[in-house]
Design a protein around this motif. Structure first.
Motif, short mmCIF file in Angstrom:
data_model
loop_
_atom_site.label_atom_id
_atom_site.label_comp_id
_atom_site.label_asym_id
_atom_site.label_seq_id
_atom_site.Cartn_x
_atom_site.Cartn_y
_atom_site.Cartn_z
N HIS A 74 36.93 33.08 43.54
CA HIS A 74 36.49 34.40 43.12
C HIS A 74 37.46 35.51 43.51
N GLU A 78 39.11 38.53 41.21
CA GLU A 78 39.06 39.95 41.58
C GLU A 78 40.46 40.56 41.60
N CYS A 91 35.82 34.27 35.17
CA CYS A 91 35.84 33.31 36.28
C CYS A 91 34.93 32.15 35.89
N LEU A 94 31.25 31.65 39.15
CA LEU A 94 31.20 32.74 40.12
C LEU A 94 30.87 32.24 41.52
N GLY A 97 33.72 30.34 45.74
CA GLY A 97 34.11 31.32 46.75
C GLY A 97 35.28 30.83 47.59
N SER A 128 38.12 39.63 49.98
CA SER A 128 37.42 40.32 48.91
C SER A 128 38.10 41.64 48.58
N VAL A 304 34.30 39.24 35.63
CA VAL A 304 34.39 39.79 36.98
C VAL A 304 34.63 41.29 36.90
#
Length: 325
Positions: A74, A78, A91, A94, A97, A128, A304
């Motif tokens: 993810h 981003e 993506c 989702l 991670g 993130s 995203v």
């Protein structure tokens, strides 16, 4: 090709060649499929571009495609959105991670920064967008030392979230960066004992290790570097034998470019009673499949998005990284 059960369970409507359909949809929709070296071989084979985090970021920044499909995790999607906000970024799953990104929450980092005023914040790309928004410059495993070397010697630095990478950079540069206590669930599992056992079986083999591995592993490695660095070394020395201490997906490209090279993956150290993936693979990367890529291209979902206020700040340290790399 199509798996029979996908059709029977209604995941797709008719028998198709997924690789062929993915390429057709990419052409039809002016989409580019980016894939990380840690995805499965079939995805790497159908992608427009395969690379490590730095290379993928550069591709995302310069592509003229209308749609970017990021087959990775993810935070990579981003990053694509931050660098190409006008494009649709898809993506495939989702839920893909990253244990390293999860180890550093934005609120926790903000509190840590407040406790250490006057520090420059250097964040690994495995974070993130919200964490990047608190960051002065982003780095990857491939360019971390180069970027740290460009900062003043007396600069006080917070480095996160990967403790092992930070320790490696401290040792390589003589810095005393303040390190966040995060780690990658794959690279944390590699042990000296497993490598020594492989070395006894293959005494001529060189040990290749990613700097996210623990320091005892790095100390016995012959070559330490990002996935791109390790791949380049094998390609330039194809007659060697290699014990590979990083996520197993990179071995697909190593084998493709050097089909006669002998590669030995390091098995992970598994603690008693451990639950989950007992292999040297990232289960998040492996959540990407051809079927998910096909469906996300077909339906242009899931996409995203990044909060505008966060995106405004988060793109700055990424762009700074690209200028300094």
């Amino acid at each position: 090709m199509l798996k029979k059960e996908w059709l029977e369970q209604g995941y797709i409507d008719e028998p198709i060649d997924l690789k062929q359909e993915i390429r057709r949809l990419c052409k039809e929709k002016n989409a580019v499929l980016l894939a990380h070296y840690y995805t499965t071989g079939d995805i790497q084979e159908v992608a427009d571009f395969v690379g490590d985090s730095l290379a993928l970021a550069r591709q995302a920044a310069k592509t003229d495609a209308d749609i970017i499909v990021m087959a990775g995790v993810h935070f990579m999607a981003e990053t694509c959105k931050l660098l190409s906000p006008q494009k649709k970024v898809l993506c495939p799953d989702l839920n893909a991670g990253c244990s390293l990104a999860d180890s550093c929450k934005a609120d926790d980092l903000k509190a840590f920064i407040d406790e250490h005023p006057g520090y420059t914040v250097v964040s690994y790309v495995n974070t993130s967008a919200a964490v990047k928004a608190l960051t002065d410059v982003v780095v990857t495993s491939g360019n971390a030392k180069k970027i740290i070397d460009q900062l003043p010697e007396d600069e006080r630095i917070i480095f996160g979230p990967d403790y092992n990478l930070g320790s490696y950079i401290n040792a390589a540069t003589g810095r005393q960066m303040l390190l966040w206590q995060g780690g990658c669930h794959v690279h944390e599992r590699f042990s000296v004992e497993a490598i020594v056992a492989l070395k006894q079986e293959h005494p001529q083999a060189l040990v290749l290790a990613h700097p996210e591995c623990k320091s005892p592993v790095l100390r016995i490695a012959d070559v330490v570097g990002s996935t791109a660095v390790l791949l380049k070394y094998v390609v330039e020395h194809p007659d060697g034998e290699y014990i590979v201490a990083t996520e197993a997906g990179i071995m697909h490209e190593m084998g493709r470019q050097c089909p006669t090279t002998l590669l030995y993956p390091v098995p992970p150290e598994v603690s008693e009673g451990a639950i989950g993936c007992h292999c040297n693979e990232c289960q998040y990367m492996k959540m990407n499949t051809l079927l998910k890529i096909y469906n996300c291209l077909k339906y242009e979902w899931p996409s995203v998005e990044v909060d505008a206020a966060i995106a405004k700040e988060a793109v700055k340290p990424i762009e700074r990284m690209l200028r300094m790399s």
